[in-house]
Each structure stands twice: as C-alpha cells, then as structure tokens.
Design a protein around this motif. Structure first.
Motif, PDB file in Angstrom:
ATOM      1  N   CYS A   1       0.826  -1.210   0.000  1.00  0.00           N
ATOM      2  CA  CYS A   1       0.000   0.000   0.000  1.00  0.00           C
ATOM      3  C   CYS A   1       0.857   1.256   0.000  1.00  0.00           C
ATOM      4  O   CYS A   1       0.436   2.309  -0.471  1.00  0.00           O
ATOM      5  N   GLY A   2       2.074   1.139   0.560  1.00  0.00           N
ATOM      6  CA  GLY A   2       2.977   2.286   0.586  1.00  0.00           C
ATOM      7  C   GLY A   2       2.665   3.296   1.685  1.00  0.00           C
ATOM      8  O   GLY A   2       3.332   4.322   1.794  1.00  0.00           O
ATOM      9  N   LYS A   3       1.666   3.009   2.501  1.00  0.00           N
ATOM     10  CA  LYS A   3       1.228   4.004   3.502  1.00  0.00           C
ATOM     11  C   LYS A   3       1.287   3.500   4.941  1.00  0.00           C
ATOM     12  O   LYS A   3       1.316   4.301   5.868  1.00  0.00           O
ATOM     13  N   CYS A   4       1.255   2.196   5.128  1.00  0.00           N
ATOM     14  CA  CYS A   4       1.130   1.675   6.500  1.00  0.00           C
ATOM     15  C   CYS A   4       2.475   1.706   7.231  1.00  0.00           C
ATOM     16  O   CYS A   4       3.518   2.016   6.649  1.00  0.00           O
TER      17      CYS A   4
ATOM     18  N   CYS B   1       5.099  -0.605   5.620  1.00  0.00           N
ATOM     19  CA  CYS B   1       5.645  -0.029   4.391  1.00  0.00           C
ATOM     20  C   CYS B   1       6.633   1.089   4.715  1.00  0.00           C
ATOM     21  O   CYS B   1       7.688   1.202   4.096  1.00  0.00           O
TER      22      CYS B   1
ATOM     23  N   CYS C   1       3.138  -5.654   4.668  1.00  0.00           N
ATOM     24  CA  CYS C   1       2.169  -4.569   4.487  1.00  0.00           C
ATOM     25  C   CYS C   1       0.795  -4.954   5.053  1.00  0.00           C
ATOM     26  O   CYS C   1       0.344  -6.081   4.902  1.00  0.00           O
ATOM     27  N   GLU C   2       0.153  -3.978   5.701  1.00  0.00           N
ATOM     28  CA  GLU C   2      -1.148  -4.249   6.326  1.00  0.00           C
ATOM     29  C   GLU C   2      -2.297  -4.242   5.316  1.00  0.00           C
ATOM     30  O   GLU C   2      -3.383  -4.740   5.601  1.00  0.00           O
TER      31      GLU C   2
END
Ligand SMILES: [Zn+2]
Ligand SMILES: [Zn+2]
Length: 337
Positions: free
Chosen positions: A87-90, A93, A101-102
């Motif tokens: 996701c690149g946001k959690c 990441c 990744c969540e």
C-alpha cells in the motif's frame, strides 16, 4: 485480447478469454512461465480463494510486451516478477517491510495473477534477469526467495548441523541455502519416500521423520543447530522444537495446515535449551530476490526442481495430476509457448 486459466468456482478451472485489463502506467507483460505453488492447491481446490472468478499464479516470469511512457524496462526484457503490491502508507511499508504490508494486494490471490497469457504489472515489481537466467528459472525466483527468507539472518557455519523438515520445493530450496551459507551438515527430513529419494539425488542426506528420535542427531549428537520447518503440520512443528540443539535456531516457513499445542514438557525443554524461534513470511525484493538472482546457476540449482512443464492452456490437467498424486512432482510450471 487475453486468455487465462480461470478458477470459476472452487475446483473448477477453465481456459478461456478474459477481458484485457490495462492499468495506466503499468507494463503489459507476456507471461513466460508460472509455477504451481502448494498454496494454489488450497486456494483453488480447498475453498481458499478470496473471490471467484480468480486467475491464480504468483510465482512467475514474464517478458515486457509493452512499456508505459517513461518506463525504464525495454520491451523484450525477461523479468522475474515480485507478486506483492504494497500500500505504501502503513507502518510496515514506512519501515521498508513491504512484505508485511497491512493492506497489500497480491497477484494470483487477491487480484488476478499469472496463469494467463498477459498481465499488467508496475515497474517496481519487475526484476529484469540477466542472459544466463532462463525464463523457467526466473519463474522459480519467488519460492527460492521465500526459502532464502527462512534461512538468513542467523548464524550458520561449517560446524553447524542443520535440518530441514519438509522435502517439497521450499524445503529443498531452504536446504540449498543452508549449504550455500556453509553449513557443515544439511539433512532433509520427510515421511514421503519419493521426496527423500529426490533430496538424496540433489546431494542431501535425507531421513524419514516418522518415529524420528530427536536427541541423537546433528553434529554433536544433541540436536541440530538450525532447524527449518517447511511443512506446517503440528507434528513437524513439534519435531522442529524437539530436535533443535542448545542455543539453536528454529525457523518456521511452512504455512500451518492445522492447530498446534505445545506440551508443557516440550516448552520447558525448549526454555532449558534457550532456543531462538523465527517466524518468516513471504520475501522482500531486497535482499531475498536479489540474493536469488546472484546465486542462480552458480551454487543455487533451480532447474532440477522443475519436474513437469505443462502448457498454460492445459493447466487444469497439471492440477489434476498434483491432486491425484499419480506421479512424483516437485515443481510444476505452466508455460506459454
Ligand atoms: Zn507460493
Ligand atoms: Zn503497506
């Protein structure tokens, strides 16, 4: 136009046309080869799919058919493809643990994968391979990387006795990594005579683990310094704890197939040996995939693990053979001619 081996519903695989589904900024890849993973059996035939219809296939190599504008990988380039889309946001990441990744997406499980002619893939997931790596070997990078994850990050040296429980592809690959890392002794354990024979052919000592007596194995006769569990059964997890030497490491890779209760006496014995336990999940492009690419064809042998090649269109028959257990198989690849 695109065609794929579609899992229409549990246990129903059909080769048919599917809509071409371009994603802006992604590469159109022609799938070269895709391996059938043990997890695809549960996913496709044990009611394990996220949704239907689904195109499975997460261990694959592909050739760039069409690059997006500004893309740095040229058409015609053979790539191993990392199947996870973070996701690149959690938090994971942000830490660089994209494999944890969540909110990840995944080719071949959460979204359509590689049992097809074409697939759209972002550049971040492409690992171009050098000329000495074949398309079939490139399709084996994913399982080799998963095995790498479970065998690195702890000490191994020539004085070490190491034991891999499970003679499937991941187990054999884990055994190869332990050998590459310099373990003096690498033993593969399984209960399946054909798998033991296969492990011996690849140069490993192989033992039948039914009725295995822990304390007497390894180099010092008091267990193994490293035990890699690549099977996932309750009995194999207990065996892993049981046959690990003092201050040894138990590394779990196998996806659990059943619950496991650790008896008090076994737990107590593990405390008294100060065991370290590692849990491993999936793989990271760095270092796992890059390590595989460095070692392929040198000291990491992937080709001998490929025991069947089936045309993608006949993929259903490949699954039928695996389910029927009618021939020995290690890794079956589906290939686009
Ligand atoms: Zn897999
Ligand atoms: Zn994430």
């Amino acid at each position: 136009m695109n065609r794929a081996l579609v899992l229409e519903e549990n246990a129903i695989l059909r080769w048919r046309e599917i809509p071409d589904a371009p994603v802006a900024g992604w590469y159109r890849m022609r799938i070269a080869a895709a391996g059938i993973c043990g997890s695809d059996i549960g996913r496709g035939f044990g009611n394990g799919a996220y949704h239907y219809p689904l195109v499975m296939g997460h261990e694959f190599s592909a050739i760039v058919e069409e690059a997006p504008s500004g893309g740095r990988v040229a058409p015609g380039t053979l790539c191993a493809v990392y199947p996870l889309l973070p996701c690149g946001k959690c938090h994971a990441c942000a830490k660089g643990w994209i494999h944890l990744c969540e909110h990840y997406d995944y080719f071949g499980s959460r979204r359509d994968g590689a049992f097809a002619e074409y697939l759209y893939v972002p550049e971040s997931n492409l690992l171009p391979v050098s000329g000495r790596v074949s398309a079939e070997e490139a399709a084996m990078v994913e399982p080799a990387a998963v095995a790498h994850r479970g065998t690195h990050g702890f000490d191994v040296d020539e004085g070490f006795g190491t034991f891999v429980i499970g003679g499937g592809p991941i187990g054999i690959l884990a055994a190869q990594w332990l050998r590459i890392r310099g373990a003096g002794k690498v033993v593969v354990g399984d209960v399946d005579a054909a798998k033991l024979e296969f492990a011996r052919k690849l140069g490993f000592e192989a033992v039948d683990t039914s009725g295995f007596n822990h304390g007497t194995h390894g180099i010092h006769g008091s267990g193994f310094d490293v035990v890699v569990e690549a099977c996932g059964r309750a009995s194999t997890r207990e065996l892993a704890i049981d046959c690990c030497a003092r201050r040894g490491t138990v590394s779990f890779i196998g996806n659990p197939t059943e619950d496991w209760t650790l008896p008090k006496t076994a737990f107590s014995s593990a405390l008294r040996r100060e065991l370290s336990v590692r849990f491993n999940w999936n793989s990271l492009p760095r270092p796992d995939w890059t390590e595989v690419l460095d070692h392929i064809g040198k000291d990491l042998a992937l080709k001998p693990l490929i025991t069947a090649r089936v045309s993608m269109a006949d993929g259903a028959s490949a699954f039928a053979h695996i389910l029927a257990h009618d021939t020995f198989h290690c890794k079956t690849l589906l290939v686009n001619e």
